[in-house]
Scaffold this motif. Structure first.
Motif, PDB file in Angstrom:
ATOM      1  N   LEU A  41     -66.396 105.881 125.086  1.00  0.00           N
ATOM      2  CA  LEU A  41     -66.958 104.637 124.178  1.00  0.00           C
ATOM      3  C   LEU A  41     -68.325 105.123 124.101  1.00  0.00           C
ATOM      4  N   ILE A  42     -69.118 105.218 122.560  1.00  0.00           N
ATOM      5  CA  ILE A  42     -70.232 105.254 122.933  1.00  0.00           C
ATOM      6  C   ILE A  42     -70.631 104.046 121.628  1.00  0.00           C
ATOM      7  N   TYR A  43     -71.533 103.979 121.785  1.00  0.00           N
ATOM      8  CA  TYR A  43     -73.002 102.197 121.465  1.00  0.00           C
ATOM      9  C   TYR A  43     -74.122 102.962 120.322  1.00  0.00           C
ATOM     10  N   PHE A  44     -74.435 103.257 119.648  1.00  0.00           N
ATOM     11  CA  PHE A  44     -75.825 103.834 119.607  1.00  0.00           C
ATOM     12  C   PHE A  44     -76.011 102.998 119.171  1.00  0.00           C
ATOM     13  N   HIS A  45     -77.501 102.479 119.657  1.00  0.00           N
ATOM     14  CA  HIS A  45     -77.920 101.062 119.804  1.00  0.00           C
ATOM     15  C   HIS A  45     -78.557 101.085 118.142  1.00  0.00           C
ATOM     16  N   LYS A  46     -79.600 102.038 117.716  1.00  0.00           N
ATOM     17  CA  LYS A  46     -79.947 101.959 116.329  1.00  0.00           C
ATOM     18  C   LYS A  46     -79.047 101.596 115.295  1.00  0.00           C
ATOM     19  N   GLY A  73     -75.882 100.808 114.706  1.00  0.00           N
ATOM     20  CA  GLY A  73     -74.720 100.445 115.208  1.00  0.00           C
ATOM     21  C   GLY A  73     -73.669 100.067 115.602  1.00  0.00           C
ATOM     22  N   ASP A  74     -73.598 101.240 115.197  1.00  0.00           N
ATOM     23  CA  ASP A  74     -71.756 102.150 115.625  1.00  0.00           C
ATOM     24  C   ASP A  74     -71.592 102.327 116.832  1.00  0.00           C
ATOM     25  N   LEU A  75     -69.969 101.741 116.378  1.00  0.00           N
ATOM     26  CA  LEU A  75     -69.310 102.603 117.744  1.00  0.00           C
ATOM     27  C   LEU A  75     -68.539 103.387 117.403  1.00  0.00           C
ATOM     28  N   GLU A  76     -68.884 104.912 118.136  1.00  0.00           N
ATOM     29  CA  GLU A  76     -67.623 106.256 118.074  1.00  0.00           C
ATOM     30  C   GLU A  76     -66.411 106.422 119.619  1.00  0.00           C
ATOM     31  N   LEU A  77     -65.613 106.336 119.402  1.00  0.00           N
ATOM     32  CA  LEU A  77     -64.529 106.099 120.352  1.00  0.00           C
ATOM     33  C   LEU A  77     -63.630 108.056 120.257  1.00  0.00           C
ATOM     34  N   TYR A  78     -63.348 108.814 121.758  1.00  0.00           N
ATOM     35  CA  TYR A  78     -63.494 110.236 121.989  1.00  0.00           C
ATOM     36  C   TYR A  78     -62.255 110.241 123.112  1.00  0.00           C
ATOM     37  N   HIS A  90     -63.447 114.044 116.668  1.00  0.00           N
ATOM     38  CA  HIS A  90     -63.033 113.521 116.034  1.00  0.00           C
ATOM     39  C   HIS A  90     -62.782 112.079 116.200  1.00  0.00           C
ATOM     40  N   ASP A  91     -63.958 111.031 115.725  1.00  0.00           N
ATOM     41  CA  ASP A  91     -63.941 109.755 116.235  1.00  0.00           C
ATOM     42  C   ASP A  91     -63.080 109.075 115.540  1.00  0.00           C
ATOM     43  N   LEU A  92     -62.374 108.418 116.131  1.00  0.00           N
ATOM     44  CA  LEU A  92     -61.010 107.778 116.892  1.00  0.00           C
ATOM     45  C   LEU A  92     -61.256 106.478 116.785  1.00  0.00           C
ATOM     46  N   SER A  93     -62.593 105.605 116.048  1.00  0.00           N
ATOM     47  CA  SER A  93     -62.831 104.239 115.981  1.00  0.00           C
ATOM     48  C   SER A  93     -61.858 103.546 114.624  1.00  0.00           C
ATOM     49  N   LYS A  94     -61.475 104.389 113.587  1.00  0.00           N
ATOM     50  CA  LYS A  94     -61.127 103.919 113.084  1.00  0.00           C
ATOM     51  C   LYS A  94     -59.653 103.763 113.123  1.00  0.00           C
ATOM     52  N   VAL A  95     -59.266 104.687 114.061  1.00  0.00           N
ATOM     53  CA  VAL A  95     -57.921 105.356 113.870  1.00  0.00           C
ATOM     54  C   VAL A  95     -56.656 104.398 114.889  1.00  0.00           C
ATOM     55  N   MET A  96     -58.021 103.695 116.291  1.00  0.00           N
ATOM     56  CA  MET A  96     -57.028 103.397 117.007  1.00  0.00           C
ATOM     57  C   MET A  96     -58.016 101.961 117.640  1.00  0.00           C
ATOM     58  N   PRO A  97     -57.982 100.572 116.614  1.00  0.00           N
ATOM     59  CA  PRO A  97     -59.168  99.963 117.086  1.00  0.00           C
ATOM     60  C   PRO A  97     -58.534  99.174 117.877  1.00  0.00           C
ATOM     61  N   GLY A  98     -57.251  98.986 118.027  1.00  0.00           N
ATOM     62  CA  GLY A  98     -56.565  98.553 119.590  1.00  0.00           C
ATOM     63  C   GLY A  98     -57.339  99.491 120.530  1.00  0.00           C
ATOM     64  N   LYS A  99     -57.571 100.180 121.253  1.00  0.00           N
ATOM     65  CA  LYS A  99     -58.570 101.099 121.754  1.00  0.00           C
ATOM     66  C   LYS A  99     -59.823 100.636 121.983  1.00  0.00           C
ATOM     67  N   ARG A 102     -87.873  90.636 117.237  1.00  0.00           N
ATOM     68  CA  ARG A 102     -87.814  90.375 119.018  1.00  0.00           C
ATOM     69  C   ARG A 102     -86.882  90.345 119.684  1.00  0.00           C
ATOM     70  N   LYS A 103     -85.977  90.215 118.561  1.00  0.00           N
ATOM     71  CA  LYS A 103     -84.154  90.390 119.079  1.00  0.00           C
ATOM     72  C   LYS A 103     -83.224  90.606 119.894  1.00  0.00           C
ATOM     73  N   PRO A 104     -82.539  91.150 121.218  1.00  0.00           N
ATOM     74  CA  PRO A 104     -82.134  92.120 121.643  1.00  0.00           C
ATOM     75  C   PRO A 104     -80.766  92.611 120.248  1.00  0.00           C
ATOM     76  N   ILE A 105     -80.536  93.891 120.983  1.00  0.00           N
ATOM     77  CA  ILE A 105     -79.367  94.684 119.787  1.00  0.00           C
ATOM     78  C   ILE A 105     -78.228  94.273 119.811  1.00  0.00           C
ATOM     79  N   PRO A 106     -77.246  94.009 119.412  1.00  0.00           N
ATOM     80  CA  PRO A 106     -76.080  92.709 119.339  1.00  0.00           C
ATOM     81  C   PRO A 106     -75.075  93.702 120.568  1.00  0.00           C
ATOM     82  N   TRP A 107     -74.170  93.304 121.581  1.00  0.00           N
ATOM     83  CA  TRP A 107     -73.357  93.734 122.274  1.00  0.00           C
ATOM     84  C   TRP A 107     -72.430  94.359 121.244  1.00  0.00           C
ATOM     85  N   PRO A 108     -71.746  95.299 122.079  1.00  0.00           N
ATOM     86  CA  PRO A 108     -70.082  95.840 121.186  1.00  0.00           C
ATOM     87  C   PRO A 108     -69.057  95.165 121.136  1.00  0.00           C
TER      88      PRO A 108
END
Lengths: 509, 509
Positions: A439-444, A446-451, A461-470, A496-502
């Protein structure tokens, strides 16, 4: 009588007992700078690629025939984070040296960004002693090996901390000898004609202490090799085992031309930049060969463990490289500075006693795993450490090519702007690998990509949409691992607030 | 000729091959109801306590001499959650059967509370098939054992799911025989004179199918023992191994008087209630002895694994118990229904082939660890499961009393109101153990308490203020483990919003 007793005590070969007790092997860590997974004629992929055909590294092939090739060896996306992870056993979210360290103290290396500020990170690097701001204080590997009876030798690039802090000098972290290691992350030049410096007034990036080899006109890689072998000459007949950290400045920029190999690559059709790079690679490979020859000729091979590794993926920006950007690590995506595989997956070979010759191991392992692995080799079973360890000994994997641990977790964290290219994937991110999934979290963004890396090495092939459980499982785990290490996070410039957690970015139902 | 071939196929003793292949042992799981860690003459603590002197359980002592005593054996604070964990290998945050199940379908057993509402939980219990609301659908242990060639026998209390759902009947989850197992969590009475029912019109809690033993006037515990031995008589000469789940209704309320033992305890000075309870305990112990005698007399002992365990801590409310509330598990704090040790730490003994006789094991283990452990015994190395497993095989600990895993994580989760006593620690909480440390999150108060169980078995010294680093580590880990299982959380009555996560309650710097 009293004189005789004192003499006896002086002559008593104390280290011999330690040595005999553990049967400690010699240990060589051969670190290459900025060398990618494909920058060699030895394939780490399942197929031989065009890139493998581009390079000529016969000595890497020779080492692989003697030992184990790791197809999933990892480092961090840039230099100092990897080197400090090796020396401390900690991963980046824990040691907080998230970016490369400057030669100057108190001077973070972050490029400015329009959206985010980097967090406060340990920009003063590693420190063996407390009291220096923005350092990680840890018990370093060389000191532990020294205390376990090893003769510890540093040759080449150090880059653990800025000038003005103790760890700018490798002698301060447990090395008993040091050639050429400083706060600098690259040489001014690889050429003796340049005096291994960029210009006559270069004080920071000049590589010093190699005058003897400079006088012979040796390329920097050769000079370091010969300096290392000379150090081994001094200890090879000692009862003490040795730990040699031979850390090449090659194949980092500047792309100095190694005239012994350059024209061959021009003849093969490479452009000037790539022929220079390939000549740097082959010079590095010759160093490995010279070292192996030395061990063979001195009957040291049978009792020496060798680790061959790079500190991050291949630099794939054009310029300074030739060709097209982000093609130099294919099929791996992007290159140095990136959290995609091109930035972090590196060549890794381990050879030595007990390791099956000519074997391949697909288990993913990471540079800080060598901290406990090397201590295991040295027979240091319960080291006294002030830091918590993230690395796990890879002895089980070294003993058995079929051994797997799909529950092992690896983390990457780069909450900084490496340069000004603003490409998604390079800089500003966090990533986690567990089993086949990454899983990659892109700080700028806010995307999550899953491979699934077993099926999609190129991260196409980003699986983040097709494997929501994973996706959720990995996002929660990444959040937990980052939080439990107090990982420093970027903040929004506007609030000045931190970015969200994944975990904040997924549907929590 | 064709007839002969068919006959041959019919006579072919197929299970024999499975048996011989795995050398499958017989397996007996001897489950006791509501029996606490101190409700026996066998000490599980390092010292012999007053409570050990109160009880007489010579057959537990005998079993312990033959096998391994677990000093840190755990279950869940109430009944159904533990039993479903055993049958599925899942922990409570994952299977969502957070409270005991009613005899009636679609009828949660939660007591009302002024501050919190319980979450939606799987109040219809375990189900072997999908399509029934509020059930956890899982591949049950008995079905896997049956498919692996075992003869599977259920005797006694089941309490896996309400009437009107399949798993109210143990035959629906893979048991091939069932005596007395239903949706009920306790008997109407232990007395044959009462026909093992509370009153003549008792339809839910009457224990049925024991008419033969009732006619002889047997106490319910004896009746179940004799029914079990009769079932074993039917299979002892079979080529198939057997799995016997002998699940006593003892020592749950009602505190029926076992006349064989009662007067002895009165003579020892116990009050009426406690003498009744001790007589239930000794009757249960006699059952264990009868079973061991049977195995010895039939030369089955050498090839039979026995697990002795309780499903939660001892009930410590007064009434129905005698004496003072929350003293029945001392030095453990509180009792049944609580997340303190008195509610969850239970007697646990394992004896059988390969287990060192008379050994003690301090590793913490939990009831759902027996799911994979039993499958390991049965030689089922890769079971086909529809559920994710939380249990981990304890074979390494059974083979070596010195073996430890301080990284093992255990979870408890009780987001329900068990009864109307409103005592902090009982009901409404979540807890996690890792190494010596245990963190409890109290849902109603938002408190976190941290204990070092190695040094503070009685949970008297909350370390949450003095060990903020450990507090944070455990709070983050508990949050992660709950979130990754989609653990159902209570909501505030006033806002209908869920209570905070433990990680929200700590300083995140």
């Amino acid at each position: 009588m009293r004189f005789l007793r004192v003499l006896f005590l002086i002559l008593l070969p104390t280290p011999f007992f330690v040595h005999a007790q553990h049967k400690q092997p010699n240990i060589i860590f051969f670190m290459v700078d900025d060398m990618g997974w494909q920058d060699c004629s030895l394939p780490f992929d399942k197929v031989v690629s065009e890139l493998n055909n581009k390079y000529h590294t016969p000595n890497m092939e020779r080492l692989a025939r003697r030992g184990m090739q790791f197809t999933n060896g990892y480092a961090n996306p840039v230099c100092t984070p990897t080197r400090v992870s090796l020396m401390t056993g900690m991963d980046v979210p824990r040691h907080h040296i998230t970016n490369w360290t400057n030669v100057r103290k108190d001077t973070p290396t972050d490029h400015p960004d329009s959206l985010l500020n980097p967090p406060v990170w340990n920009h003063n690097g590693l420190s063996p002693v407390p009291g220096i701001s923005h350092t990680i204080v840890a018990t370093p590997l060389p000191a532990l090996l020294r205390d376990a009876g090893y003769h510890t030798i540093h040759v080449g690039k150090a880059h653990f901390a800025p000038y003005g802090t103790p760890a700018a000098d490798p002698l301060q972290i447990g090395f008993q000898e040091n050639v050429a290691g400083t706060a600098a992350g690259h040489p001014g030049s690889f050429l003796a004609a340049d005096q291994y410096r960029g210009n006559p007034s270069d004080t920071f990036w000049a590589v010093r202490g190699l005058e003897k080899y400079m006088a012979k006109g040796e390329f920097l890689t050769d000079a370091l090799t010969h300096a290392a072998l000379e150090k081994l000459d001094g200890v090879k007949n000692s009862s003490k085992p040795f730990f040699l950290y031979l850390s090449h400045y090659a194949v980092h920029v500047p792309l100095s031309k190694d005239d012994r190999y350059y024209s061959k690559y021009i003849a093969k059709g490479l452009d000037d930049k790539e022929a220079r790079f390939a000549s740097l690679v082959e010079g590095m490979d010759k160093s490995l060969g010279d070292l192996m020859d030395y061990l063979d000729n001195n009957e040291l091979t049978a009792n020496t463990q060798i680790v061959f590794m790079s500190d991050n993926g291949s630099l794939s920006l054009v310029p300074p490289r030739g060709g097209k950007a982000f093609t130099h690590n294919l099929p791996l995506k992007q290159g140095k500075g990136s959290l995609y595989e091109g930035g972090i997956r590196v060549p890794l070979i381990v050879a030595g006693p007990g390791i099956p010759a000519g074997s391949k191991q697909d288990q993913y392992v990471v540079v800080h795993d060598f901290f406990p692995t090397i201590l295991d080799w040295a027979g240091v079973s319960k080291p006294k450490l002030i830091q918590a360890l993230d690395g796990q000994s890879i002895l089980p994997f070294l003993g058995n090519p079929a051994k797997r641990d799909d529950k092992k977790v690896l983390l990457w964290h780069y909450p900084n702007n490496w340069n000004n290219i603003n490409v998604k994937g390079t800089s500003w991110g966090s990533a986690i690998r567990k089993g086949a999934f990454k899983l990659i979290y892109f700080h700028k963004t806010g995307d999550l990509e899953l491979y699934n890396l077993d099926e999609d090495l190129g991260e196409e092939h980003d699986l983040s949409k097709v494997m929501p459980g994973k996706l959720k499982e990995m996002a929660l785990l990444l959040t937990y691992e980052l939080q439990s290490r107090n990982a420093p996070m970027p903040t929004f410039k506007s609030t000045r607030k931190p970015i969200p957690w994944p975990s904040d970015l997924i549907n929590n139902n």
